[in-house]
Design an enzyme around this catalytic site. Structure first.
Site, PDB file in Angstrom:
ATOM      1  N   MET A  50       0.669  -1.164  -0.233  1.00 23.42           N
ATOM      2  CA  MET A  50       0.365  -0.014   0.300  1.00 23.42           C
ATOM      3  C   MET A  50       0.740   1.146   0.023  1.00 23.42           C
ATOM      4  SD  MET A  50      -3.174  -0.993   1.845  1.00 23.42           S
ATOM      5  CE  MET A  50      -1.812  -0.730   4.312  1.00 23.42           C
ATOM      6  N   HIS A  54       9.153   2.139   2.771  1.00 21.15           N
ATOM      7  CA  HIS A  54       9.752   1.420   4.043  1.00 21.15           C
ATOM      8  C   HIS A  54      11.050   0.176   4.313  1.00 21.15           C
ATOM      9  CE1 HIS A  54       8.161  -1.737   6.091  1.00 21.15           C
ATOM     10  NE2 HIS A  54       6.358  -0.936   6.612  1.00 21.15           N
ATOM     11  N   HIS A  57       9.493  -3.065   3.275  1.00 20.66           N
ATOM     12  CA  HIS A  57       8.611  -3.183   1.800  1.00 20.66           C
ATOM     13  C   HIS A  57      10.353  -3.723   1.147  1.00 20.66           C
ATOM     14  CE1 HIS A  57       5.730  -0.455   3.430  1.00 20.66           C
ATOM     15  NE2 HIS A  57       4.516  -1.902   3.413  1.00 20.66           N
ATOM     16  N   ASP A  97       8.221   9.598  -2.909  1.00 22.22           N
ATOM     17  CA  ASP A  97       9.496   8.965  -1.982  1.00 22.22           C
ATOM     18  C   ASP A  97       9.395   7.365  -2.816  1.00 22.22           C
ATOM     19  OD1 ASP A  97      11.878   9.321  -0.271  1.00 22.22           O
ATOM     20  OD2 ASP A  97      10.043   8.634   0.723  1.00 22.22           O
ATOM     21  N   ASP A  98       8.217   6.637  -3.063  1.00 20.87           N
ATOM     22  CA  ASP A  98       8.404   5.737  -2.903  1.00 20.87           C
ATOM     23  C   ASP A  98       9.213   5.238  -4.286  1.00 20.87           C
ATOM     24  OD1 ASP A  98       6.860   5.410  -0.309  1.00 20.87           O
ATOM     25  OD2 ASP A  98       4.833   5.090  -2.322  1.00 20.87           O
ATOM     26  N   GLN A 101      12.853   5.043  -4.363  1.00 20.41           N
ATOM     27  CA  GLN A 101      13.259   3.974  -3.571  1.00 20.41           C
ATOM     28  C   GLN A 101      13.336   2.858  -4.312  1.00 20.41           C
ATOM     29  OE1 GLN A 101      12.725   3.263   0.832  1.00 20.41           O
ATOM     30  NE2 GLN A 101      11.338   4.714   0.536  1.00 20.41           N
ATOM     31  N   LYS A 169       4.843 -10.202   9.034  1.00 19.57           N
ATOM     32  CA  LYS A 169       4.270  -8.859  10.071  1.00 19.57           C
ATOM     33  C   LYS A 169       2.691  -8.904   9.748  1.00 19.57           C
ATOM     34  CE  LYS A 169       4.077  -4.258  12.099  1.00 19.57           C
ATOM     35  NZ  LYS A 169       2.239  -3.877  11.327  1.00 19.57           N
ATOM     36  N   SER A 205       6.442   0.077  10.492  1.00 18.18           N
ATOM     37  CA  SER A 205       4.778   0.213   9.659  1.00 18.18           C
ATOM     38  C   SER A 205       4.756   1.033   8.718  1.00 18.18           C
ATOM     39  CB  SER A 205       3.635  -0.298  10.943  1.00 18.18           C
ATOM     40  OG  SER A 205       2.959  -0.187  10.726  1.00 18.18           O
ATOM     41  N   SER A 206       4.201   1.023   7.868  1.00 20.22           N
ATOM     42  CA  SER A 206       3.642   2.551   7.507  1.00 20.22           C
ATOM     43  C   SER A 206       3.021   3.328   8.791  1.00 20.22           C
ATOM     44  CB  SER A 206       2.811   2.305   5.885  1.00 20.22           C
ATOM     45  OG  SER A 206       3.363   1.324   5.233  1.00 20.22           O
ATOM     46  N   ARG A 207       2.215   3.049   9.279  1.00 20.57           N
ATOM     47  CA  ARG A 207       1.709   3.565  10.396  1.00 20.57           C
ATOM     48  C   ARG A 207       2.436   4.600  11.637  1.00 20.57           C
ATOM     49  NH1 ARG A 207      -2.655  -0.294   8.838  1.00 20.57           N
ATOM     50  NH2 ARG A 207      -4.271   0.617   8.290  1.00 20.57           N
TER      51      ARG A 207
HETATM   52  P1  AMP Z   1       1.773  -3.026   3.434  1.00 18.37           P
HETATM   53  O1  AMP Z   1       2.308  -1.770   2.458  1.00 18.37           O
HETATM   54  O2  AMP Z   1       1.465  -2.631   4.911  1.00 18.37           O
HETATM   55  O3  AMP Z   1      -0.139  -3.390   3.221  1.00 18.37           O
HETATM   56  O4  AMP Z   1       2.522  -4.255   3.604  1.00 18.37           O
HETATM   57  C1  AMP Z   1       3.123  -5.060   2.168  1.00 18.37           C
HETATM   58  C2  AMP Z   1       3.880  -6.045   2.272  1.00 18.37           C
HETATM   59  O5  AMP Z   1       4.526  -5.669   3.180  1.00 18.37           O
HETATM   60  C3  AMP Z   1       2.537  -6.735   2.919  1.00 18.37           C
HETATM   61  O6  AMP Z   1       3.055  -8.325   2.726  1.00 18.37           O
HETATM   62  C4  AMP Z   1       3.492  -6.999   4.691  1.00 18.37           C
HETATM   63  O7  AMP Z   1       3.549  -8.258   5.576  1.00 18.37           O
HETATM   64  C5  AMP Z   1       4.844  -6.290   4.334  1.00 18.37           C
HETATM   65  N1  AMP Z   1       4.886  -6.144   5.605  1.00 18.37           N
HETATM   66  C6  AMP Z   1       5.052  -4.540   5.983  1.00 18.37           C
HETATM   67  N2  AMP Z   1       6.190  -4.257   6.977  1.00 18.37           N
HETATM   68  C7  AMP Z   1       6.757  -5.595   7.047  1.00 18.37           C
HETATM   69  C8  AMP Z   1       8.229  -5.766   7.828  1.00 18.37           C
HETATM   70  N3  AMP Z   1       8.084  -4.503   8.566  1.00 18.37           N
HETATM   71  N4  AMP Z   1       8.852  -6.561   7.760  1.00 18.37           N
HETATM   72  C9  AMP Z   1       8.884  -7.570   6.941  1.00 18.37           C
HETATM   73  N5  AMP Z   1       7.758  -7.176   5.865  1.00 18.37           N
HETATM   74  C10 AMP Z   1       6.493  -6.127   5.934  1.00 18.37           C
END
Ligand code: AMP
Length: 319
Positions: A50, A54, A57, A97-98, A101, A169, A205-207
């Site tokens: 999403m 970081h 990802h 920024d994404d 990266q 995660k 986490s993005s949050r």
């Molecule tokens: P998101 O952008 O939060 O939907 O996450 C996209 C993918 O990145 C999902 O498969 C998450 O499980 C993975 N992800 C998010 N945070 C981490 C983390 N700290 N370490 C490893 N994978 C992560």
């Protein structure tokens, strides 16, 4: 009818042989790119995200590069997996920024559709998630996994990759996708990578960017609470209810807004364990080697979801 096969001669111009990151917003362009890779007999890996990328990802992207010849990343803040009271509107969106990266990580394709492109105006089909989606997140975020399963299935159709990489995660999400792929015979491998953490243990986490410095300090102790549960198990505590109580107490001391769950459950079904955990064998299960087939199967998983300030955080550890 003859089996469908990619049309290798038509329509791939303009997306040809670029070593640079290509960003596409249209479904047709993402399909065309994937077909082109298949025509060149290249193995494709997909990393769905999403955005607000970081190091977690990026670890998935690096793993994807090991597993395939070319890597596609999707960035889509999927409205159908957010509840009405959740943070869809304020979810961080940092596309420039994404992109920078992803360039540094030699990603070949970024698929970044708009909600209109993904859902149009008449969308009404949905995937009914597998049983493993019902407890935990399923109870506290009704409809969440239907949204996840539907968007992931769509992404797998748009970019029919050989392998897709997800993070531990979101442990339950990874299990849900594994079950869905098996149940629906989706022709894709699923790879799950251990959680990437800050030096103090906090899961990236993005949050996390929503947290104030004071909240961030409290949040770091979530992973310490999980570590304590692992330590208790390794020193002989095998009763899931007792481990769970210890976890709950440790989280309470962080003075969260609320705790949705703090549970020690079956790592496959995410349901309560029918029996005590088998005594710890001395053969330490390591999250970091979760992909190592030589490693013993986990006896349980400790999973938590809690809100600090206004930010809902999740984390987990395999036991
Ligand atoms: P998101 O952008 O939060 O939907 O996450 C996209 C993918 O990145 C999902 O498969 C998450 O499980 C993975 N992800 C998010 N945070 C981490 C983390 N700290 N370490 C490893 N994978 C992560």
């Amino acid at each position: 009818m003859p089996p469908a096969k990619p049309d290798c001669d038509r329509g791939a111009e303009g997306l040809a042989a670029a070593a640079e990151l290509i960003t596409v917003r249209r479904i047709d362009d993402a399909r065309r790119w994937t077909r082109q890779q298949q025509c060149r007999r290249l193995r494709v890996a997909l990393v769905p995200t999403m955005g607000a990328l970081h190091e977690g990802h990026l670890a998935l992207v690096r793993r994807a590069r090991q597993l395939a010849d070319v890597v596609a990343v999707s960035i889509f803040v999927n409205p159908t997996q957010f509840g009405p009271q959740e943070d869809f509107d304020r979810y961080p969106r940092t596309l420039a920024d994404d992109v920078a990266q992803l360039r540094r990580e030699a990603v070949a394709l970024l698929f970044a559709p708009t909600p209109e492109e993904m859902y149009g105006s008449r969308f009404s089909t949905s995937i009914c998630p597998p049983d493993v989606a019902r407890p935990l997140e399923g109870e506290f975020r009704p409809g969440h996994f239907a949204g996840v399963c539907t968007v992931v299935t769509k992404l797998f159709q748009i970019i029919p990759a050989d392998v897709a990489v997800f993070g531990q995660k979101d442990y339950q999400q990874a299990r849900v996708i594994q079950e869905m792929v098996r149940d629906l015979n989706l022709p894709i491998e699923i790879d799950v990578l251990p959680t990437v953490r800050e030096a103090d243990g906090m899961a990236l986490s993005s949050r996390n960017r929503y947290l104030s410095p004071e909240q961030r300090q409290r949040a770091a102790q979530i992973s310490q609470a999980l570590d304590q549960v692992v330590a208790s198990y390794r020193s002989g505590l095998c009763d899931a209810a007792a481990l769970q109580q210890q976890l709950h107490q440790a989280l309470q001391s962080l003075e969260p807004q609320s705790i949705d769950y703090a549970a020690v459950v079956d790592p496959q079904t995410l349901r309560p364990l029918a029996q005590p955990l088998p005594p710890f064998s001395g053969n330490a299960f390591s999250d970091d080697a979760a992909n190592d087939p030589a490693q013993p199967a986990a006896a349980a998983v400790a999973v938590v979801a809690l809100t600090i300030g206004n930010t809902r955080l999740i984390d987990n550890r395999l036991l």
